[in-house]
Design a protein around this motif. Structure first.
Motif, short mmCIF file in Angstrom:
data_model
loop_
_atom_site.label_atom_id
_atom_site.label_comp_id
_atom_site.label_asym_id
_atom_site.label_seq_id
_atom_site.Cartn_x
_atom_site.Cartn_y
_atom_site.Cartn_z
N ASP A 30 0.84 -1.19 0.00
CA ASP A 30 0.00 0.00 0.00
C ASP A 30 0.87 1.24 0.00
N GLU A 31 0.26 2.41 0.23
CA GLU A 31 1.03 3.65 0.16
C GLU A 31 2.06 3.77 1.27
N ASN A 32 1.95 2.95 2.32
CA ASN A 32 2.94 2.95 3.40
C ASN A 32 3.96 1.82 3.24
N ASP A 33 3.95 1.16 2.10
CA ASP A 33 4.83 0.02 1.81
C ASP A 33 4.54 -1.17 2.72
N SER A 34 3.30 -1.24 3.23
CA SER A 34 2.89 -2.40 4.02
C SER A 34 2.38 -3.49 3.08
N LEU A 35 2.72 -4.73 3.38
CA LEU A 35 2.44 -5.85 2.49
C LEU A 35 0.95 -6.14 2.40
N LEU A 36 0.45 -6.21 1.18
CA LEU A 36 -0.93 -6.57 0.91
C LEU A 36 -1.03 -7.96 0.28
N ASP A 37 -0.13 -8.26 -0.63
CA ASP A 37 -0.16 -9.51 -1.37
C ASP A 37 1.18 -9.68 -2.06
N ILE A 38 1.27 -10.68 -2.89
CA ILE A 38 2.49 -10.89 -3.66
C ILE A 38 2.11 -11.45 -5.02
N TYR A 39 2.75 -10.98 -6.07
CA TYR A 39 2.49 -11.50 -7.41
C TYR A 39 3.72 -12.25 -7.88
N SER A 40 3.52 -13.52 -8.24
CA SER A 40 4.62 -14.38 -8.65
C SER A 40 4.46 -14.79 -10.11
N ARG A 41 5.55 -15.25 -10.69
CA ARG A 41 5.50 -15.71 -12.08
C ARG A 41 4.42 -16.78 -12.26
N SER A 42 4.35 -17.70 -11.32
CA SER A 42 3.40 -18.80 -11.46
C SER A 42 1.95 -18.34 -11.43
N ASP A 43 1.69 -17.12 -10.94
CA ASP A 43 0.32 -16.61 -10.90
C ASP A 43 -0.23 -16.39 -12.30
N ILE A 44 0.63 -16.33 -13.30
CA ILE A 44 0.17 -16.09 -14.66
C ILE A 44 -0.73 -17.22 -15.15
N THR A 45 -0.52 -18.44 -14.60
CA THR A 45 -1.34 -19.56 -15.06
C THR A 45 -2.79 -19.42 -14.62
N ALA A 46 -3.08 -18.52 -13.67
CA ALA A 46 -4.47 -18.31 -13.25
C ALA A 46 -5.31 -17.72 -14.38
N LEU A 47 -4.66 -17.15 -15.40
CA LEU A 47 -5.41 -16.61 -16.53
C LEU A 47 -6.06 -17.71 -17.36
N ALA A 48 -5.67 -18.96 -17.10
CA ALA A 48 -6.32 -20.07 -17.78
C ALA A 48 -7.70 -20.36 -17.20
N LYS A 49 -7.97 -19.84 -16.01
CA LYS A 49 -9.26 -20.05 -15.37
C LYS A 49 -10.35 -19.34 -16.16
N ASP A 50 -11.35 -20.10 -16.56
CA ASP A 50 -12.48 -19.56 -17.34
C ASP A 50 -11.99 -18.85 -18.61
N LYS A 51 -10.81 -19.27 -19.12
CA LYS A 51 -10.24 -18.70 -20.35
C LYS A 51 -10.12 -17.18 -20.26
N ALA A 52 -9.66 -16.71 -19.12
CA ALA A 52 -9.55 -15.26 -18.91
C ALA A 52 -8.58 -14.62 -19.89
N TYR A 53 -7.57 -15.40 -20.36
CA TYR A 53 -6.57 -14.83 -21.25
C TYR A 53 -7.18 -14.33 -22.56
N ALA A 54 -8.37 -14.84 -22.91
CA ALA A 54 -9.00 -14.44 -24.18
C ALA A 54 -9.70 -13.09 -24.07
N GLN A 55 -9.88 -12.60 -22.85
CA GLN A 55 -10.60 -11.33 -22.69
C GLN A 55 -9.76 -10.19 -22.13
N ILE A 56 -8.59 -10.50 -21.61
CA ILE A 56 -7.84 -9.45 -20.88
C ILE A 56 -6.92 -8.66 -21.79
N HIS A 57 -6.63 -7.44 -21.35
CA HIS A 57 -5.60 -6.60 -21.95
C HIS A 57 -4.60 -6.30 -20.84
N LEU A 58 -3.35 -6.56 -21.09
CA LEU A 58 -2.33 -6.44 -20.05
C LEU A 58 -2.27 -5.05 -19.44
N ASP A 59 -2.54 -4.02 -20.25
CA ASP A 59 -2.43 -2.65 -19.76
C ASP A 59 -3.74 -2.12 -19.21
#
Length: 479
Positions: free
Chosen positions: A378-407
């Motif tokens: 957050d704005e105080n640099d307190s930990l909220l979550d973490i994003y890892s390389r392996s999280d990219i495979t979650a875009l396979a859920k419900d074929k999300a990769y077909a609808q998303i725009h990275l930006d």
């Protein structure tokens, strides 16, 4: 356990008047119900402690205490406990923690480790400043510890990592990338070896990084990512163009290795660990072939640093004294990546992002910073979550990769897609404190599915650094 007794906090303070100073007490070791009691309650009252939001294993409470000397203890799930990482004494009430509060809060000065100038030794909370210096380990003890770990790993082989039963998933190079994408997600694995039936050999691995590069490449071409586009890309076709793509994306024009990094069942654990470290891979396939040319090998196992670390922890569990470095707080040894202190020269910056950052920015940072994960703060640099390389495979859920725009998709939205993945004991963010010992950190990292720990400040969860499996092995092996 405790009966009524003298109010040591008030009676010994020698302070008249109602001067009270708020102090935060923290129990960072989990539990279902945690209470605080101490001399300031005459050991009669149990003050309930509350779990921190987003960090259910850390309990805290703020109490207003008079200046002076106080004793306290924690009542965790019906059992009296003390914090071994805080000052403690043994008196009539057993082992209790102690704290001295100066008349003015700013008179409580932190102590610093000589190895990490400027970083507080007391990372649990500013209220608990240790009056004892951090124990230091000599160069001789460090070298002796490393030699013992090296000798142990050299005596044992990868064969000992093989489970009595289990499965290892491999992918054919001729299947579509889209299909491989779904397989990794459905099986909950970040990497899979690749089999080429024409050559009769394993020729490489497919990892989450491949999908990151694919998504960025298709995005760079200005086309909307569709299921049909992924359908046309086979793993083989992708691998053939990966070196060229790698030179485009990587500013250092680094070529990605073409040969498969592998090991045999009778290779030493030290050799396996060094292969993982030097190749910067997450796993090394353990293979065995009965033919002289090595064709048609058997894929026995995928070895990881986590498994090897578990062997180390198990072996030295009852002889920790033979490894003096195990009792060192991680803040006092050159381990992990830390947020640079003000004025600290040549400090490597720790990559962090806000939750509203775009997924495209997160993927770019993963590649450019050559890291496997990014703390989300957050704005105080307190930990909220973490994003890892392996999280990219979650875009396979419900074929999300077909609808998303990275930006257009935020990191927060991307994490919500995979909120049921990459959990260990119900937590995505595995954390530790700078005051935790190396032994404690190693035991946490030896758990399956845990590849890194985010170092946080107790109470605020402000990110102070990150320590990975690779960091631990580089330190233990001196590489």
């Amino acid at each position: 356990m405790f009966g009524s007794g003298p109010d040591t906090g008030h009676g010994n303070s020698g302070v008249s008047g109602p001067l009270l100073i708020p102090m935060r007490f923290v129990w960072p070791y989990g539990g279902r119900r945690v209470f605080l009691s101490g001399s300031f309650t005459r050991w009669l009252e149990h003050i309930p402690m509350s779990p921190m939001e987003g960090c259910p294993t850390v309990f805290q409470v703020i109490c207003s205490l008079s200046p002076g000397y106080h004793q306290f203890k924690f009542f965790v799930d019906g059992e009296w406990r003390h914090d071994e990482h805080q000052p403690f004494v043994n008196d009539n009430y057993g082992i209790v923690n102690t704290i001295f509060i100066a008349r003015e809060p700013n008179l409580v000065a932190p102590s610093f480790s000589p190895e990490t100038p400027g970083r507080s030794n007391m990372d649990v909370d500013d209220a608990f400043v240790s009056s004892e210096p951090v124990p230091t380990v000599s160069d001789a003890d460090l070298e002796a510890s490393r030699n013992r770990v090296s000798a142990f790993l050299s005596r044992h082989t990868a064969y000992e990592l093989l489970a009595e039963s289990g499965k290892v998933i491999a992918l054919d190079v001729n299947i579509a990338v889209k299909q491989a994408f779904h397989i990794l997600y459905e099986q909950g694995i970040p990497v899979a070896p690749l089999w080429d039936s024409c050559k009769g050999q394993f020729v490489g691995v497919l990892s989450a990084l491949d999908f990151i590069l694919i998504l960025r490449e298709l995005g760079n071409h200005g086309s909307n990512l569709t299921e049909e586009e992924l359908e046309t890309h086979t793993i083989s076709a992708w691998k053939e163009g990966k070196v060229y793509l790698g030179r485009q994306i990587d500013g250092n024009a680094r070529s990605y290795p073409r040969c498969l990094v592998q090991a045999g069942p009778y290779d030493s654990l030290k050799d396996v660990a060094l292969k993982i470290l030097k190749s910067k891979v997450a796993t090394v396939p353990i293979m065995h072939s009965t033919s002289q040319d090595g064709s048609f090998p058997q894929l026995l196992h995928l070895a990881t640093l986590s498994e090897i670390l578990k062997c180390i922890c198990r072996h030295f569990k009852h002889s920790a004294s033979s490894l003096p470095i195990l009792q060192q707080p991680i803040c006092s040894i050159p381990l992990g990546t830390w947020v640079p202190n003000i004025g600290e020269p040549n400090g490597r910056p720790l990559a962090m992002l806000r939750p509203n950052a775009t997924l495209g920015a997160a993927l770019s940072l993963l590649i450019q910073a050559e890291v496997s994960s990014i703390p989300i703060v957050d704005e105080n640099d307190s930990l909220l979550d973490i994003y890892s390389r392996s999280d990219i495979t979650a875009l396979a859920k419900d074929k999300a990769y077909a609808q998303i725009h990275l930006d257009e998709m935020s990191v927060h939205q991307a994490l919500q897609l995979g909120q049921d993945a990459n959990f260990f004991n119900g937590q995505r963010c595995q954390m530790c404190l700078g005051s935790d010992t190396l032994h404690k950190v190693m035991e946490r990292l030896a758990n399956p599915g845990v590849r890194r720990l985010v170092i946080v400040e107790a109470g605020t969860k402000r990110v102070e650094g990150i320590v990975s499996l690779s960091d631990v092995f580089r330190f233990l092996l001196g590489v």
